[in-house]
Motif scaffolding. Structure first.
Motif, PDB file in Angstrom:
ATOM      1  N   LEU A   1     -21.989   0.928 -36.194  1.00  0.00           N
ATOM      2  CA  LEU A   1     -20.533   0.819 -36.086  1.00  0.00           C
ATOM      3  C   LEU A   1     -20.060  -0.526 -36.624  1.00  0.00           C
ATOM      4  O   LEU A   1     -20.786  -1.520 -36.605  1.00  0.00           O
ATOM      5  N   ASN A   2     -18.822  -0.551 -37.117  1.00  0.00           N
ATOM      6  CA  ASN A   2     -18.200  -1.810 -37.517  1.00  0.00           C
ATOM      7  C   ASN A   2     -18.105  -2.731 -36.305  1.00  0.00           C
ATOM      8  O   ASN A   2     -17.959  -2.252 -35.173  1.00  0.00           O
ATOM      9  N   ALA A   3     -18.139  -4.051 -36.547  1.00  0.00           N
ATOM     10  CA  ALA A   3     -18.038  -5.016 -35.452  1.00  0.00           C
ATOM     11  C   ALA A   3     -16.746  -4.755 -34.679  1.00  0.00           C
ATOM     12  O   ALA A   3     -15.667  -4.638 -35.267  1.00  0.00           O
ATOM     13  N   GLY A   4     -16.872  -4.625 -33.386  1.00  0.00           N
ATOM     14  CA  GLY A   4     -15.703  -4.445 -32.525  1.00  0.00           C
ATOM     15  C   GLY A   4     -15.165  -3.028 -32.480  1.00  0.00           C
ATOM     16  O   GLY A   4     -14.260  -2.736 -31.710  1.00  0.00           O
TER      17      GLY A   4
ATOM     18  N   ALA B   1     -16.907   4.389 -31.231  1.00  0.00           N
ATOM     19  CA  ALA B   1     -16.801   5.824 -31.499  1.00  0.00           C
ATOM     20  C   ALA B   1     -17.865   6.503 -30.655  1.00  0.00           C
ATOM     21  O   ALA B   1     -18.944   5.939 -30.446  1.00  0.00           O
ATOM     22  N   THR B   2     -17.554   7.683 -30.147  1.00  0.00           N
ATOM     23  CA  THR B   2     -18.549   8.397 -29.352  1.00  0.00           C
ATOM     24  C   THR B   2     -19.278   9.392 -30.242  1.00  0.00           C
ATOM     25  O   THR B   2     -18.822   9.709 -31.352  1.00  0.00           O
TER      26      THR B   2
ATOM     27  N   ILE C   1     -23.797  14.136 -45.782  1.00  0.00           N
ATOM     28  CA  ILE C   1     -23.491  13.886 -44.370  1.00  0.00           C
ATOM     29  C   ILE C   1     -23.241  12.395 -44.154  1.00  0.00           C
ATOM     30  O   ILE C   1     -22.308  11.992 -43.443  1.00  0.00           O
ATOM     31  N   GLU C   2     -24.049  11.567 -44.816  1.00  0.00           N
ATOM     32  CA  GLU C   2     -23.868  10.108 -44.691  1.00  0.00           C
ATOM     33  C   GLU C   2     -22.509   9.675 -45.246  1.00  0.00           C
ATOM     34  O   GLU C   2     -21.808   8.864 -44.638  1.00  0.00           O
ATOM     35  N   ASP C   3     -22.145  10.216 -46.412  1.00  0.00           N
ATOM     36  CA  ASP C   3     -20.853   9.838 -47.009  1.00  0.00           C
ATOM     37  C   ASP C   3     -19.694  10.211 -46.091  1.00  0.00           C
ATOM     38  O   ASP C   3     -18.711   9.476 -45.980  1.00  0.00           O
ATOM     39  N   THR C   4     -19.804  11.377 -45.443  1.00  0.00           N
ATOM     40  CA  THR C   4     -18.743  11.810 -44.547  1.00  0.00           C
ATOM     41  C   THR C   4     -18.642  10.870 -43.349  1.00  0.00           C
ATOM     42  O   THR C   4     -17.547  10.458 -42.947  1.00  0.00           O
TER      43      THR C   4
ATOM     44  N   ALA D   1     -17.009   7.589 -44.187  1.00  0.00           N
ATOM     45  CA  ALA D   1     -15.560   7.633 -44.376  1.00  0.00           C
ATOM     46  C   ALA D   1     -14.822   7.467 -43.038  1.00  0.00           C
ATOM     47  O   ALA D   1     -13.612   7.268 -43.013  1.00  0.00           O
ATOM     48  N   HIS D   2     -15.539   7.543 -41.921  1.00  0.00           N
ATOM     49  CA  HIS D   2     -14.914   7.347 -40.609  1.00  0.00           C
ATOM     50  C   HIS D   2     -14.594   5.859 -40.441  1.00  0.00           C
ATOM     51  O   HIS D   2     -15.437   5.000 -40.726  1.00  0.00           O
TER      52      HIS D   2
END
Lengths: 499, 102
Positions: free
Chosen positions: A442-445, A448-449, A409-412, A415-416
């Motif tokens: 989340l990546n900086a900036g 995602a909901t 689940i973490e790998d999936t 990949a987002h």
């Protein structure tokens, strides 16, 4: 077999080759054997039963390891990063012992019953003054090393590794003096980790110079690999990601690096794909092992990496996420909770047997009478014998009657494109027993909901694996070897939900 | 001779020393240079001579095996004599290339 015999062989075969430190003024194998013989005399004079190290890596590490071996006493490197109380309690279990320490440790810990503290500098000085111990009988059954497991669940356990286990591992997996004299390994794993002790014993037998990086930082790591012309290194997954960031921003490509081994935690497939693209001249090796098995028991070699990356067959391509195949000297089986082996491609507990498998804790044998050791790791073997890890059995999420692997689940989630890091755990649920909860960084900036990430997982896996709960966080808790502390994550989630 | 993994032996005719790494399935007559070997603690048997038919030598760090009995030894000190079970020479095991992981 005995570890000291292996050092003796190196000193006899290649006395002048530098084994530790810089090429110009490092410690040769003859020097190391002499210092270890002196250390054995010094240790015998301490009238203790264990030899402890509480320090970062330095050339004192091999002197202490082989000196203890010749003196016939276990060498116990302790985790200097433990909280003071925990370190005191672990140290007390080694008494009566002499502890070679970094000077500030003495003040930090205060007196401990049955423990004599000696600073590293004083130890090295006193060893130089000591006489060389004579050759005596070397007992392969003697305990060579005590390694305390991280103890995230309670009191740390001391894994006992005997000489015959460690020496079997070395002679079974390393060619004596197989390294050329221009090869050097950069060791940045701490001395209290099994990869830190096997780096010493394997490198000495291979004739490969060891350069220590006492504290990991990605820039220092890259600088050292370049300046010392390092040919090989071992990193944990989080280290590799940070190293790649430095390489990307500086353009450095480390032309002398030939071999990069990784292990110690789950490597996200996107990170290894990026590494293979950025460093095409480097051979990558994924190694899986445990403290209780004297280090590596399965490897995914470079050819396997390339075949997987190039394959159109999804089953072969998936092997980039495996830990490869068992060493030829080791047997691996997947068994169900009753201990019965399961068919190919079926998940269960990983059991291992082999001469390097110690499977023993202080005061407790953890392997069966016929030598099989249950690892408490979940996994499965594919049709060609590639081993896929599914995490610690305690971490598997049991939702309804289904066992879900948090790693998948973490790998999936990773990949987002918006996701920088993710951890999945099971949380109590009245309907399912456990529900899947994901903590996402989340990546900086990026944004995602919760619904978007749920749809993403549902689209790639199946609905039962879709996290019911998605929580956003600034960072995830890791231990110093880069292992995600899922238990801590779970506690936080449950506390927050209850509050 | 009863050989067990971990047993150390030395040649009676040259400098060779070995350690048994795999126990043979039955007792074997292990020789070096054509002469019986003794345990490390034994004093060497006097008067033995190196048989010219068994002088290919042993090399430090190499492993030698006897397929019939499963015996495997590691050479911890090289010498002039070569290893055999009876008259049948032990075969040097070539390194299987394993990727380095430490």
């Amino acid at each position: 077999m005995h570890l000291f015999t292996l050092l003796d062989m190196a000193a006899a075969g290649f006395p002048d080759r530098v084994g530790f430190g810089s090429r110009t003024d490092g410690l040769t194998y003859a020097d190391l054997a002499t210092k270890a013989r002196k250390a054995a005399t010094w240790i015998a004079g301490q009238k203790v039963e264990r030899v402890v190290l509480i320090d970062e890596n330095s050339p004192a590490v091999p002197v202490l390891l082989y000196g203890s071996a010749l003196a016939g006493l276990p060498y116990a490197p302790l985790n200097y990063r433990l909280a003071t109380d925990q370190l005191r309690s672990v140290l007390a279990r080694t008494a009566p012992a002499v502890a070679v320490v970094d000077a500030p440790v003495v003040d930090r810990l205060g007196p401990v019953d049955g423990i004599t503290f000696v600073t590293r500098e004083e130890f090295l000085h006193q060893v130089d003054e000591a006489a060389e111990a004579a050759d005596g009988p070397l007992d392969p059954e003697a305990a060579a090393i005590w390694l305390f497991t991280s103890g995230t669940t309670g009191e740390p356990k001391a894994a006992v590794l005997r000489h015959r286990h460690l020496a079997s591992y070395v002679i079974g997996s390393v060619e004596f003096m197989g390294a050329t004299d221009d090869q050097a390994a950069l060791v940045s794993v701490p001395p209290y980790h099994v990869a830190g002790t096997s780096a010493v014993t394997s490198s000495v037998y291979a004739g490969r110079r060891v350069v220590y990086l006492p504290a990991f930082g990605p820039e220092t790591w890259v600088d050292t690999v370049r300046d010392e012309r390092i040919s090989q290194a071992m990193v944990v997954p989080t280290m590799l990601g940070r190293v790649l960031d430095v390489l990307e921003s500086t353009g450095e490509r480390l032309p002398h690096l030939r071999n990069l081994a990784y292990g110690g935690g789950r490597m996200p497939v996107p990170v290894i794909e990026r590494a293979l693209r950025m460093l095409p001249h480097v051979e990558f090796v994924n190694a899986y092992g445990l403290t209780e098995t004297s280090s590596t028991i399965a490897v995914l070699g470079h050819e396997d990496h390339k075949l997987a990356l190039a394959s159109e067959d999804p089953a072969v391509r998936a092997r980039l996420g495996s830990v490869g195949r068992p060493l030829p000297t080791v047997e691996i089986e997947i068994r169900d909770p009753d201990g019965t082996p399961v068919p190919v491609d079926t998940a269960g507990e990983i059991w291992v047997r082999g001469e390097q498998v110690a499977g023993e804790y202080l005061g407790r044998k953890a392997s069966t009478a016929d030598g099989w050791f249950p690892t408490n790791d979940g996994g499965r073997l594919d049709r060609d014998g590639f081993l896929f890890l599914e995490g610690r059995l305690d971490d598997i999420i049991v939702r309804g009657a289904e066992n879900l692997s948090p790693g998948e689940i973490e790998d999936t989630l990773l990949a987002h494109p918006s996701v920088a890091d993710a951890g999945a755990v099971g949380v109590p649920d009245t309907e399912w027993g456990e529900a899947v909860a994901a903590v996402v960084v989340l990546n900086a900036g990026a944004s995602a909901t919760k619904e978007e990430l749920q749809d993403w997982v549902r689209g790639h896996l199946r609905s039962s694996k879709t996290p019911e709960h998605v929580v956003f966080a600034d960072s995830l808790p890791y231990n110093d070897m880069g292992k995600l502390l899922r238990r801590k994550l779970k506690e936080q989630l449950v506390t927050e939900a209850g509050a | 001779m009863d050989l067990k993994a971990g047993t150390g032996l030395k040649s009676t005719v040259c400098a060779t020393e070995i350690i048994v790494v795999r126990t043979p399935s039955s007792a074997v007559d292990l020789r070096c240079g054509g002469a019986p070997m003794v345990t490390a603690a034994d004093t060497a048997i006097q008067g033995q001579e190196l048989n010219p038919a068994h002088r290919d030598g042993t090399l430090l760090g190499k492993r030698y095996a006897d397929a019939a009995s499963g015996l495997e030894v590691l050479c911890t000190k090289g010498g002039e004599g070569s290893l055999s079970v009876g008259d049948s020479p032990l075969v040097r095991k070539d390194a299987k290339p394993l990727p380095s992981s430490d």
